[in-house]
Write a protein that holds these residues in place. Structure first.
Motif, mmCIF file in Angstrom:
data_model
loop_
_atom_site.group_PDB
_atom_site.id
_atom_site.type_symbol
_atom_site.label_atom_id
_atom_site.label_comp_id
_atom_site.label_asym_id
_atom_site.label_seq_id
_atom_site.Cartn_x
_atom_site.Cartn_y
_atom_site.Cartn_z
ATOM 1 N N PHE A 30 0.845 -1.194 0.000
ATOM 2 C CA PHE A 30 0.000 0.000 0.000
ATOM 3 C C PHE A 30 0.882 1.246 0.000
ATOM 4 N N GLY A 31 1.849 1.251 -0.935
ATOM 5 C CA GLY A 31 2.731 2.409 -1.105
ATOM 6 C C GLY A 31 2.179 3.276 -2.234
ATOM 7 N N THR A 32 3.080 3.768 -3.090
ATOM 8 C CA THR A 32 2.667 4.675 -4.173
ATOM 9 C C THR A 32 1.587 4.040 -5.050
ATOM 10 N N GLY A 69 -0.029 1.021 -4.675
ATOM 11 C CA GLY A 69 -1.144 0.413 -3.935
ATOM 12 C C GLY A 69 -2.202 1.440 -3.578
ATOM 13 N N VAL A 104 0.522 -4.990 4.330
ATOM 14 C CA VAL A 104 1.641 -4.042 4.468
ATOM 15 C C VAL A 104 2.656 -4.655 5.427
ATOM 16 N N ARG A 146 -0.638 6.359 6.524
ATOM 17 C CA ARG A 146 -0.728 6.145 5.079
ATOM 18 C C ARG A 146 -1.061 7.430 4.320
ATOM 19 N N LEU A 193 1.738 -5.464 -5.213
ATOM 20 C CA LEU A 193 2.309 -4.130 -5.433
ATOM 21 C C LEU A 193 3.359 -3.821 -4.364
ATOM 22 N N PRO A 216 9.535 -11.308 -1.043
ATOM 23 C CA PRO A 216 8.669 -12.482 -1.178
ATOM 24 C C PRO A 216 7.627 -12.380 -2.306
ATOM 25 N N ALA A 243 1.156 -2.585 -15.556
ATOM 26 C CA ALA A 243 1.904 -1.500 -14.897
ATOM 27 C C ALA A 243 3.389 -1.803 -14.740
HETATM 28 N N1 LIG Z 1 6.078 3.941 -8.077
HETATM 29 C C1 LIG Z 1 5.722 3.908 -9.353
HETATM 30 O O1 LIG Z 1 5.349 4.922 -9.945
HETATM 31 C C2 LIG Z 1 5.748 2.599 -10.095
HETATM 32 C C3 LIG Z 1 5.509 2.581 -11.482
HETATM 33 C C4 LIG Z 1 5.459 1.360 -12.151
HETATM 34 C C5 LIG Z 1 5.655 0.180 -11.445
HETATM 35 N N2 LIG Z 1 5.919 0.228 -10.106
HETATM 36 C C6 LIG Z 1 6.111 -1.046 -9.398
HETATM 37 O O2 LIG Z 1 5.066 -1.181 -8.457
HETATM 38 C C7 LIG Z 1 5.523 -1.907 -7.319
HETATM 39 C C8 LIG Z 1 5.268 -1.084 -6.054
HETATM 40 O O3 LIG Z 1 5.986 0.125 -6.141
HETATM 41 P P1 LIG Z 1 5.695 1.341 -5.137
HETATM 42 O O4 LIG Z 1 6.440 2.510 -5.696
HETATM 43 O O5 LIG Z 1 4.237 1.471 -4.901
HETATM 44 O O6 LIG Z 1 6.439 0.815 -3.804
HETATM 45 P P2 LIG Z 1 6.391 1.467 -2.344
HETATM 46 O O7 LIG Z 1 5.814 2.831 -2.381
HETATM 47 O O8 LIG Z 1 7.722 1.257 -1.759
HETATM 48 O O9 LIG Z 1 5.341 0.519 -1.560
HETATM 49 C C9 LIG Z 1 5.600 -0.812 -1.242
HETATM 50 C C10 LIG Z 1 4.494 -1.330 -0.340
HETATM 51 O O10 LIG Z 1 4.670 -2.723 -0.170
HETATM 52 C C11 LIG Z 1 4.692 -3.049 1.207
HETATM 53 N N3 LIG Z 1 5.669 -4.132 1.375
HETATM 54 C C12 LIG Z 1 6.924 -4.211 0.894
HETATM 55 N N4 LIG Z 1 7.501 -5.382 1.225
HETATM 56 C C13 LIG Z 1 6.593 -6.043 1.963
HETATM 57 C C14 LIG Z 1 6.595 -7.300 2.596
HETATM 58 N N5 LIG Z 1 7.662 -8.102 2.592
HETATM 59 N N6 LIG Z 1 5.471 -7.675 3.257
HETATM 60 C C15 LIG Z 1 4.394 -6.864 3.296
HETATM 61 N N7 LIG Z 1 4.315 -5.675 2.693
HETATM 62 C C16 LIG Z 1 5.417 -5.263 2.026
HETATM 63 C C17 LIG Z 1 5.121 -1.806 1.936
HETATM 64 O O11 LIG Z 1 4.601 -1.837 3.250
HETATM 65 P P3 LIG Z 1 4.851 -0.643 4.312
HETATM 66 O O12 LIG Z 1 4.123 0.538 3.753
HETATM 67 O O13 LIG Z 1 4.281 -1.094 5.597
HETATM 68 O O14 LIG Z 1 6.345 -0.429 4.343
HETATM 69 C C18 LIG Z 1 4.477 -0.713 1.066
HETATM 70 O O15 LIG Z 1 3.163 -0.479 1.458
HETATM 71 C C19 LIG Z 1 7.011 -2.193 -7.590
HETATM 72 O O16 LIG Z 1 7.128 -3.477 -8.174
HETATM 73 C C20 LIG Z 1 7.388 -1.134 -8.585
HETATM 74 O O17 LIG Z 1 8.473 -1.506 -9.409
HETATM 75 C C21 LIG Z 1 5.965 1.400 -9.412
#
Ligand SMILES: NC(=O)c1ccc[n+]([C@@H]2O[C@H](COP(=O)([O-])OP(=O)(O)OC[C@H]3O[C@@H](n4cnc5c(N)ncnc54)[C@H](OP(=O)(O)O)[C@@H]3O)[C@@H](O)[C@H]2O)c1
Length: 427
Positions: A12-14, A16, A45, A52, A80, A86, A131
């Protein structure tokens, strides 16, 4: 008739939060198209107490993946989280438990895509990953559907926004690489450790995914040639500019008579090429195909809402099929296992520092000639005391002949250093 399709979001980051926002705010729009409600019933998460970016009911959150993977009511698992593990294990387990999967994870798809898609096919489940390449740009759906009957010959892409931002800064404002990188980091466009972006790993994953779909072949990520932008200097940008070229980190994938060549590297691109005008963090993919000809897809390669939309559209596509009771279609379009081109011919821009005295140009030109490298042009740039800078532009040549010529030139006593070598994409 189903009234609800139940979805769980892992991460539930960017992305999610963007996905959740679209599914909740555009609920009515989605219900009208699906014929059923898409309900988010769990969110995984790491830290359930973290504040959040957007509000969601507290009871949705869990830090135990099995609350999702072992819940028989969940139809679609949306991964996401990012990273290989994992995420990979969770995706495989979700498929084993009969759940459809949506992911935005380019690393998992580039390294493990074949296993995942095979598992999905074996279990008659859908696996969607729009995505994972170019965030908000619908390139995968276009390749898999609209271009599925055509033969694609070449895919060129600016598929990494961070590096495109840095190169845009360098070319528009005359910044050096380090300065442009620091600015990208300050604006949140580059990570504190920028290696995955600036050294081309992220772009290589995306090109492997696009190539496997576009050329219907399994792609081995280790066969994608990769070079980043950390050695691009302001001088190369200036000289390229004088020659009518701009430098882009380009993914180039080609099917050459049934063999693949896939690379990511800085490339000198003519300013008139449509990809040369793609600035800042934007992404674009330029496709050549036999029937349609030239096509370009352009837009935001990242971002909460743009990427969230690609994920939500994948969820909606699966939900529609669930509601209609359709037999799920095959996921894997990479039904061949093509070989790789042994040696691709390309033109090269080479900048070198030499001793400034008569006969040097002829000496270097002779070495190029000995290795069968034809020169298209030579520019003598700035001269300081007994040192001079020379830029050579070669005609298309096999990479090994070119590298051997460079090795021999480097050992000449009139050559101080080879400062940079950049591929030229001139047609
Ligand atoms: N950001 C973009 O614009 C973008 C664009 C295209 C593709 N993507 C892809 O989308 C995916 C997510 O990117 P993001 O930017 O949204 O990442 P992010 O903001 O870092 O968010 C990651 C989320 O996953 C949770 N998480 C990570 N590892 C975990 C684990 N082991 N167990 C449970 N929860 C876990 C984190 O929990 P916590 O919040 O509790 O830490 C956080 O909510 C990636 O594969 C990325 O390559 C991203």
């Amino acid at each position: 008739m189903r009234e609800k399709v139940k979805v769980a979001i892992m991460g539930f980051g960017t992305v999610g939060t963007g996905t959740y926002k679209i599914l909740t705010e555009n609920r009515e729009l989605i219900v009208n198209q699906v014929g059923a409600d898409i309900e988010v019933v769990k969110i995984l998460v790491r830290d359930i107490n973290k504040k959040r970016q957007i509000e969601a009911p507290e009871y949705l959150f869990t830090s135990d993946a099995d609350d999702i993977l072992e819940n028989p009511e969940i139809d679609i698992v949306v991964e996401l989280m990012g990273g290989l593990e994992p995420a990979y294990s969770y995706i495989m387990k979700a498929l084993e438990r009969g759940k459809h999967v949506v992911t935005a994870n380019k690393e998992v798809m580039a390294k493990k895509g074949r296993d995942i898609l095979t598992k999905a096919d074996e279990n008659s489940l859908r696996l969607c990953f729009e995505a994972s390449v170019c965030g908000g740009v619908p390139i995968i759906r276009a390749l898999k559907n609209s271009l599925a009957t055509d033969r694609i010959t070449k895919i060129m892409g600016i598929v990494n926004g961070t590096t495109n931002y840095i190169l845009t800064k360098m070319s528009q404002e005359g910044s050096e690489y380090e300065e442009a990188l620091r600015e990208a980091q300050a604006l949140g466009y580059a990570e504190a450790d920028p290696t995955a972006d600036v050294e081309g790993y992220d772009a290589a994953y995306k090109m492997a995914i696009l190539s496997s779909i576009g050329f219907h072949s399994k792609v081995d990520i280790d066969k994608v040639k990769r070079e980043g932008i950390s050695k691009v200097s302001q001088l190369d940008i200036e000289y390229g500019n004088e020659l009518g070229w701009t430098i882009k980190l380009l993914g180039i994938a080609q099917d050459v008579e049934g063999k693949l060549d896939i690379s990511v590297s800085p490339v000198m691109l003519p300013k008139q090429h449509p990809l040369a005008g793609v600035m800042g963090v934007n992404n674009a993919v330029f496709i050549n195909s036999e029937a349609v000809g030239e096509l370009m897809f352009y837009g935001p390669g990242a971002g909460q809402m743009a990427t969230g939309n690609s994920v939500a559209a994948d969820i909606m596509a699966i939900a529609k099929q669930i509601v209609m009771g359709n037999k799920m279609q095959s996921n894997c379009s990479c039904f061949t296992d093509k070989d790789y081109v042994e040696e691709l011919k390309a033109g090269y821009y080479t900048r070198m520092n030499v001793i400034n005295k008569p006969g040097v140009l002829a000496k270097i030109a002779a070495v190029f000639g000995n290795f069968g490298v034809s020169i298209e042009s030579v520019l003598q740039k700035k001269t300081e005391g007994d040192k001079a800078e020379i830029v050579w532009i070669t005609a298309k040549v096999g990479e090994s002949s070119f590298r051997k010529a460079i090795e021999a030139i480097e050992s000449l006593d009139v050559v101080n250093s080879i400062s940079s070598i950049i591929r030229v994409e001139n047609n």
